[in-house]
Write a protein that holds these residues in place. Structure first.
Motif, PDB file in Angstrom:
ATOM      1  N   ASP A 150     -23.235 -46.775   8.189  1.00  0.00           N
ATOM      2  CA  ASP A 150     -22.858 -48.189   8.264  1.00  0.00           C
ATOM      3  C   ASP A 150     -22.908 -48.846   6.879  1.00  0.00           C
ATOM      4  N   LEU A 151     -23.844 -48.396   6.045  1.00  0.00           N
ATOM      5  CA  LEU A 151     -23.977 -48.960   4.694  1.00  0.00           C
ATOM      6  C   LEU A 151     -23.024 -48.317   3.695  1.00  0.00           C
ATOM      7  N   GLY A 152     -22.363 -47.222   4.102  1.00  0.00           N
ATOM      8  CA  GLY A 152     -21.425 -46.530   3.228  1.00  0.00           C
ATOM      9  C   GLY A 152     -22.080 -45.674   2.163  1.00  0.00           C
ATOM     10  N   ILE A 153     -23.328 -45.252   2.373  1.00  0.00           N
ATOM     11  CA  ILE A 153     -24.025 -44.438   1.362  1.00  0.00           C
ATOM     12  C   ILE A 153     -24.382 -43.045   1.890  1.00  0.00           C
ATOM     13  N   GLN A 154     -23.717 -42.629   2.979  1.00  0.00           N
ATOM     14  CA  GLN A 154     -24.063 -41.355   3.607  1.00  0.00           C
ATOM     15  C   GLN A 154     -23.782 -40.143   2.729  1.00  0.00           C
ATOM     16  N   ALA A 157     -27.067 -40.882  -0.465  1.00  0.00           N
ATOM     17  CA  ALA A 157     -28.410 -41.405  -0.224  1.00  0.00           C
ATOM     18  C   ALA A 157     -29.490 -40.369  -0.505  1.00  0.00           C
ATOM     19  N   GLN A 158     -30.633 -40.869  -0.981  1.00  0.00           N
ATOM     20  CA  GLN A 158     -31.822 -40.048  -1.212  1.00  0.00           C
ATOM     21  C   GLN A 158     -32.977 -40.628  -0.398  1.00  0.00           C
ATOM     22  N   ILE A 159     -33.743 -39.730   0.226  1.00  0.00           N
ATOM     23  CA  ILE A 159     -34.837 -40.189   1.065  1.00  0.00           C
ATOM     24  C   ILE A 159     -36.124 -39.427   0.754  1.00  0.00           C
ATOM     25  N   VAL A 160     -37.245 -40.033   1.159  1.00  0.00           N
ATOM     26  CA  VAL A 160     -38.545 -39.372   1.110  1.00  0.00           C
ATOM     27  C   VAL A 160     -39.117 -39.373   2.519  1.00  0.00           C
ATOM     28  N   GLN A 161     -40.058 -38.465   2.739  1.00  0.00           N
ATOM     29  CA  GLN A 161     -40.657 -38.307   4.068  1.00  0.00           C
ATOM     30  C   GLN A 161     -42.175 -38.382   3.953  1.00  0.00           C
ATOM     31  N   ILE A 162     -42.799 -39.112   4.886  1.00  0.00           N
ATOM     32  CA  ILE A 162     -44.250 -39.164   4.978  1.00  0.00           C
ATOM     33  C   ILE A 162     -44.647 -38.565   6.324  1.00  0.00           C
ATOM     34  N   THR A 163     -45.303 -37.432   6.279  1.00  0.00           N
ATOM     35  CA  THR A 163     -45.633 -36.686   7.492  1.00  0.00           C
ATOM     36  C   THR A 163     -47.045 -37.027   7.966  1.00  0.00           C
ATOM     37  N   GLY A 164     -47.386 -36.532   9.154  1.00  0.00           N
ATOM     38  CA  GLY A 164     -48.711 -36.780   9.719  1.00  0.00           C
ATOM     39  C   GLY A 164     -49.757 -35.826   9.179  1.00  0.00           C
ATOM     40  N   CYS A 186     -25.756 -35.683   8.451  1.00  0.00           N
ATOM     41  CA  CYS A 186     -25.496 -36.273   7.127  1.00  0.00           C
ATOM     42  C   CYS A 186     -25.757 -35.217   6.056  1.00  0.00           C
ATOM     43  N   PRO A 187     -24.842 -34.260   5.904  1.00  0.00           N
ATOM     44  CA  PRO A 187     -25.100 -33.118   5.019  1.00  0.00           C
ATOM     45  C   PRO A 187     -25.283 -33.472   3.549  1.00  0.00           C
ATOM     46  N   ASN A 188     -24.824 -34.650   3.128  1.00  0.00           N
ATOM     47  CA  ASN A 188     -24.924 -35.011   1.717  1.00  0.00           C
ATOM     48  C   ASN A 188     -26.114 -35.912   1.394  1.00  0.00           C
ATOM     49  N   VAL A 189     -26.922 -36.207   2.387  1.00  0.00           N
ATOM     50  CA  VAL A 189     -28.157 -36.951   2.139  1.00  0.00           C
ATOM     51  C   VAL A 189     -29.212 -35.977   1.624  1.00  0.00           C
ATOM     52  N   THR A 190     -29.959 -36.390   0.603  1.00  0.00           N
ATOM     53  CA  THR A 190     -30.945 -35.515  -0.021  1.00  0.00           C
ATOM     54  C   THR A 190     -32.362 -35.959   0.316  1.00  0.00           C
ATOM     55  N   LEU A 191     -33.142 -35.039   0.879  1.00  0.00           N
ATOM     56  CA  LEU A 191     -34.568 -35.261   1.075  1.00  0.00           C
ATOM     57  C   LEU A 191     -35.275 -34.781  -0.187  1.00  0.00           C
ATOM     58  N   VAL A 192     -35.766 -35.712  -0.999  1.00  0.00           N
ATOM     59  CA  VAL A 192     -36.276 -35.344  -2.321  1.00  0.00           C
ATOM     60  C   VAL A 192     -37.731 -34.897  -2.296  1.00  0.00           C
ATOM     61  N   GLU A 193     -38.528 -35.413  -1.345  1.00  0.00           N
ATOM     62  CA  GLU A 193     -39.936 -34.998  -1.310  1.00  0.00           C
ATOM     63  C   GLU A 193     -40.575 -35.415   0.012  1.00  0.00           C
ATOM     64  N   SER A 194     -41.574 -34.628   0.435  1.00  0.00           N
ATOM     65  CA  SER A 194     -42.388 -34.943   1.605  1.00  0.00           C
ATOM     66  C   SER A 194     -43.859 -34.864   1.222  1.00  0.00           C
TER      67      SER A 194
END
Length: 317
Positions: A150-154, A157-164, A186-194
């Motif tokens: 919806d934001l047009g950044i698919q 985009a870069q994301i981070v993850q905070i796990t339990g 979203c194959p082009n979204v990058t998970l940079v760190e968890s």
């Protein structure tokens, strides 16, 4: 003799003896860490209330306080007390297996609640009652991808993850579901760190503070629950970056629901600790009654976002 046959004979004998002596059924529960967050606190309150509403049930309520060794000792103590059934919210899905085996060998049906044990222990368990955590992680990935689209950044985009809590099955499965589903949608979204936030808001805030220093470009944060997600959001607010980041969690807490209402937090997975607790108790009673119970006895956990939150009541925890 098969596991089910053994339990059927044991449970039938126990129920007949109970009926003959007019005694109640005793169910013991050992929980993960009641004080760590409001979900577990509400779960315990709901479990006790459900048991008190049933005149045929007595309960022994224990809390491991996040300590594996303490939980193992509690399981062994419940075996010595000869409870009719045992409910376990595991502190660690691998470490509790030998103690679960002891309960099984004693003829005590074991219900695992909320977070499953590791697969090698499945043969010692009558049923798992709780959410499908892999599905929760998968649905959270879909929420994140839909928002980025919806934001047009698919495609950037870069994301981070905070796990339990490390080693905790729920944490592992929610991360697994998210990490498997995200590249599919979203194959082009990058998970940079968890990094782990240990189900703790303050820990998650510290993790996010470090992420914000390390990465100039963070478009999204996925947290294993809303308690941690709000901690991450608070760090972004303090850094003046909250408007640039999409926050998605799981297990929609009241603080997450309220943050969605303010437009600061985008989405989560709706899960009720009251449903969780009541389902665990009912599963134990059904097993003792000799009813056919699915091994994986899931309850539904739908997506909730700013767009549809009006369809759901504010969480009680």
């Amino acid at each position: 003799m098969s596991y089910k046959s053994k339990f059927a004979m044991t449970c039938t004998a126990a129920l007949l003896a109970s009926a003959a002596s007019a005694q109640t059924i005793t169910i013991g529960i050992t929980q993960n860490n009641v004080g760590v967050d409001s979900y577990q606190t509400t779960y315990e309150q709901a479990f006790i209330a459900a048991a008190e509403a049933n005149p045929d049930v007595e309960i022994v309520v224990l809390d491991a306080g996040g300590d594996v060794a303490r939980q193992i000792a509690q399981i062994q103590d419940l075996v010595q007390q000869e409870v009719d059934a045992m409910i376990i919210w595991p502190t660690n899905g691998e470490a509790v297996i030998p103690a679960v085996r002891e309960a099984y060998q004693a003829g005590i049906p074991v219900i695992i609640t909320n977070s499953n044990i590791a697969e090698p222990g499945f043969e010692f368990v009558a049923s798992f009652s709780g959410p499908d955590n892999i599905t929760q992680g998968s649905r959270a990935a879909e929420i994140m991808c839909e928002r980025f689209t919806d934001l047009g950044i698919q495609d950037e985009a870069q994301i981070v993850q905070i796990t339990g809590q490390p080693g905790y099955t729920t944490a592992i499965e929610r991360a697994e579901g998210f990490e498997q589903r995200l590249p599919e949608v979203c194959p082009n979204v990058t998970l940079v760190e968890s990094q782990p936030g240990n189900w703790n808001r303050e820990d998650a805030q510290r993790v996010m503070e470090a992420f914000l220093v390390q990465y100039d470009d963070i478009d999204g944060v996925y947290s294993g629950d809303d308690n941690m997600g709000v901690g991450a959001m608070n760090a972004a607010i303090a850094a003046g970056r909250v408007e640039d980041i999409t926050f998605v969690g799981a297990t929609n807490f009241a603080v997450g629901y309220d943050a969605m209402g303010r437009g600061e937090y985008w989405g989560s997975i709706y899960q009720s600790p009251v449903d969780d607790a009541e389902a665990a108790l009912q599963t134990a009673l059904d097993v003792l009654a000799g009813e056919e119970v699915p091994f994986l006895n899931y309850f539904d956990t739908p997506k909730i976002t700013q767009e549809n939150m009006g369809d759901y009541d504010r969480p009680v925890f």
